[in-house]
Design a protein around this motif. Structure first.
Motif, PDB file in Angstrom:
ATOM      1  N   VAL A 145       0.758  -1.163   0.079  1.00  0.00           N
ATOM      2  CA  VAL A 145      -0.148  -0.003   0.014  1.00  0.00           C
ATOM      3  C   VAL A 145       1.005   1.203  -0.142  1.00  0.00           C
ATOM      4  O   VAL A 145       1.966   1.316   0.800  1.00  0.00           O
ATOM      5  CB  VAL A 145      -1.011   0.013   1.331  1.00  0.00           C
ATOM      6  N   GLN A 146       0.595   2.061  -0.772  1.00  0.00           N
ATOM      7  CA  GLN A 146       1.266   3.472  -1.111  1.00  0.00           C
ATOM      8  C   GLN A 146       0.765   4.333   0.028  1.00  0.00           C
ATOM      9  O   GLN A 146      -0.548   4.629   0.005  1.00  0.00           O
ATOM     10  CB  GLN A 146       1.272   3.829  -2.157  1.00  0.00           C
ATOM     11  N   ILE A 147       1.586   5.107   0.840  1.00  0.00           N
ATOM     12  CA  ILE A 147       1.147   6.050   1.884  1.00  0.00           C
ATOM     13  C   ILE A 147       1.683   7.348   1.712  1.00  0.00           C
ATOM     14  O   ILE A 147       2.992   7.429   1.706  1.00  0.00           O
ATOM     15  CB  ILE A 147       1.470   5.330   3.304  1.00  0.00           C
ATOM     16  N   ALA A 148       0.880   8.379   1.638  1.00  0.00           N
ATOM     17  CA  ALA A 148       1.422   9.679   1.638  1.00  0.00           C
ATOM     18  C   ALA A 148       1.257  10.325   3.122  1.00  0.00           C
ATOM     19  O   ALA A 148       0.372  10.235   3.964  1.00  0.00           O
ATOM     20  CB  ALA A 148       0.349  10.583   0.978  1.00  0.00           C
ATOM     21  N   ASP A 149       2.291  10.819   3.379  1.00  0.00           N
ATOM     22  CA  ASP A 149       2.681  11.433   4.717  1.00  0.00           C
ATOM     23  C   ASP A 149       2.104  12.817   4.937  1.00  0.00           C
ATOM     24  O   ASP A 149       1.764  13.256   3.953  1.00  0.00           O
ATOM     25  CB  ASP A 149       4.338  11.414   5.142  1.00  0.00           C
ATOM     26  N   ASN A 150       1.460  13.049   6.112  1.00  0.00           N
ATOM     27  CA  ASN A 150       1.236  14.261   6.279  1.00  0.00           C
ATOM     28  C   ASN A 150       1.873  15.095   7.581  1.00  0.00           C
ATOM     29  O   ASN A 150       1.629  16.134   8.066  1.00  0.00           O
ATOM     30  CB  ASN A 150      -0.100  14.230   6.660  1.00  0.00           C
ATOM     31  N   ASP A 151       3.080  14.411   7.969  1.00  0.00           N
ATOM     32  CA  ASP A 151       3.929  15.328   8.951  1.00  0.00           C
ATOM     33  C   ASP A 151       4.911  15.961   8.572  1.00  0.00           C
ATOM     34  O   ASP A 151       5.464  15.801   7.423  1.00  0.00           O
ATOM     35  CB  ASP A 151       4.671  13.985   9.954  1.00  0.00           C
ATOM     36  N   LYS A 152       5.268  16.781   9.351  1.00  0.00           N
ATOM     37  CA  LYS A 152       6.682  17.805   8.818  1.00  0.00           C
ATOM     38  C   LYS A 152       7.571  17.788  10.139  1.00  0.00           C
ATOM     39  O   LYS A 152       7.406  17.766  11.147  1.00  0.00           O
ATOM     40  CB  LYS A 152       6.255  19.274   8.675  1.00  0.00           C
ATOM     41  N   PRO A 153       8.894  18.092   9.531  1.00  0.00           N
ATOM     42  CA  PRO A 153      10.000  18.054  10.593  1.00  0.00           C
ATOM     43  C   PRO A 153       9.964  19.199  11.577  1.00  0.00           C
ATOM     44  O   PRO A 153       9.265  20.084  11.195  1.00  0.00           O
ATOM     45  CB  PRO A 153      11.210  17.952   9.783  1.00  0.00           C
TER      46      PRO A 153
END
Length: 268
Positions: A145-153
């Motif tokens: 499954v391809q997962i798009a991240d929504n977090d930032k450093p």
């Protein structure tokens, strides 16, 4: 003749190459006949939407289906095991001699964690529990499954050492990034200089790799390279003849869509 065994497809495309005029013996396709053969292999068939499954930590979900290829003579259970990156709407599905040919759909969701991972993948594995004519079937294909991240450093800045016109002796600002699982990508951080010391170059100069700085506005950017957690900006005082007393040099991180502000965001 072309034979496709055990293939599932809503359409089949057959193309013929151009027949050269000077090669009259070349063969061309002048007809296509499709014959549907009965399926004889027992298995749990996995069908992904549009050939793949993609979700995001922001809430975008996807689904896929499971169906049996041949009627069972007793119940067949397909167990669904997502890894730690994913959640599924069902942990198992049961097929009976009555519903075996009706696809059962599984919704897939990404785990919305707080770790910066970038776009990444998760895996869903399947096992089969059955008796009767499906007793030898123990697994079904896994799906990636391809997962798009929504977090930032999270970024911060801290001072290192102190400056002096004697020498002169340079001081440093260390810009850091955290809350990431990988440093594989570079990160550009915007900052603004201020303080009693003039940022126009008359009191000090800034230097560093991947540094961009304007002496007219005091604004700048520093890029943390790939595979590194921090970058350093060097502050070198100008050894002038003016009697000025101690003067401060302040660097403050500015907001950006590429990161979130940590602590501290200002250093002197």
């Amino acid at each position: 003749y072309v034979v496709f065994r055990g293939q599932y497809a809503s359409t089949i495309k057959v193309e013929s190459g151009h027949r050269a005029v000077d090669q009259p013996n070349d063969r061309i396709i002048n007809g296509v006949q499709i014959v549907e053969m009965p399926i004889t292999v027992k298995r749990a068939h996995i069908a992904q939407t549009n050939g793949g499954t993609s979700v995001s930590e922001s809430g975008l979900s996807d689904s896929y289906s499971i169906v049996l290829t041949i009627a069972p003579d007793s119940d067949v259970t397909v167990n669904i095991s997502p890894d730690s990156q994913l959640v599924t709407s069902k942990s198992s599905v049961i097929f009976t001699p009555a519903n075996w040919s009706s696809p059962q759909f599984i919704n897939v969701y990404a785990v919305d964690d707080s770790i910066v991972e970038g776009n990444h993948t998760g895996v869903i594995t399947h096992t089969v529990s059955a008796t009767g004519n499906y007793s030898t079937v123990t697994t079904a294909p896994s799906i990636v499954v391809q997962i798009a991240d929504n977090d930032k450093p999270t970024v911060s800045v801290s001072p290192l050492g102190s400056c002096s016109e004697n020498g002169p002796t340079a001081g440093h600002f260390v810009f850091k990034r955290a809350n990431v699982s990988s440093f594989s990508d570079p990160l550009e951080i915007s900052f603004q200089m201020s303080g009693a010391a003039a940022y126009n170059g008359s009191d000090y100069g800034l230097s560093g790799s991947n540094l961009s700085y304007s002496t007219s506005t005091g604004a700048g950017t520093i890029t943390i390279p790939a595979n590194l957690a921090e970058a350093t900006v060097t502050v070198t005082p100008v050894d002038d003849s003016a009697v000025e007393g101690p003067e401060s040099v302040i660097a403050t991180i500015q907001t950006s869509s590429q990161y979130t502000l940590g602590s501290p965001i200002s250093a002197t």
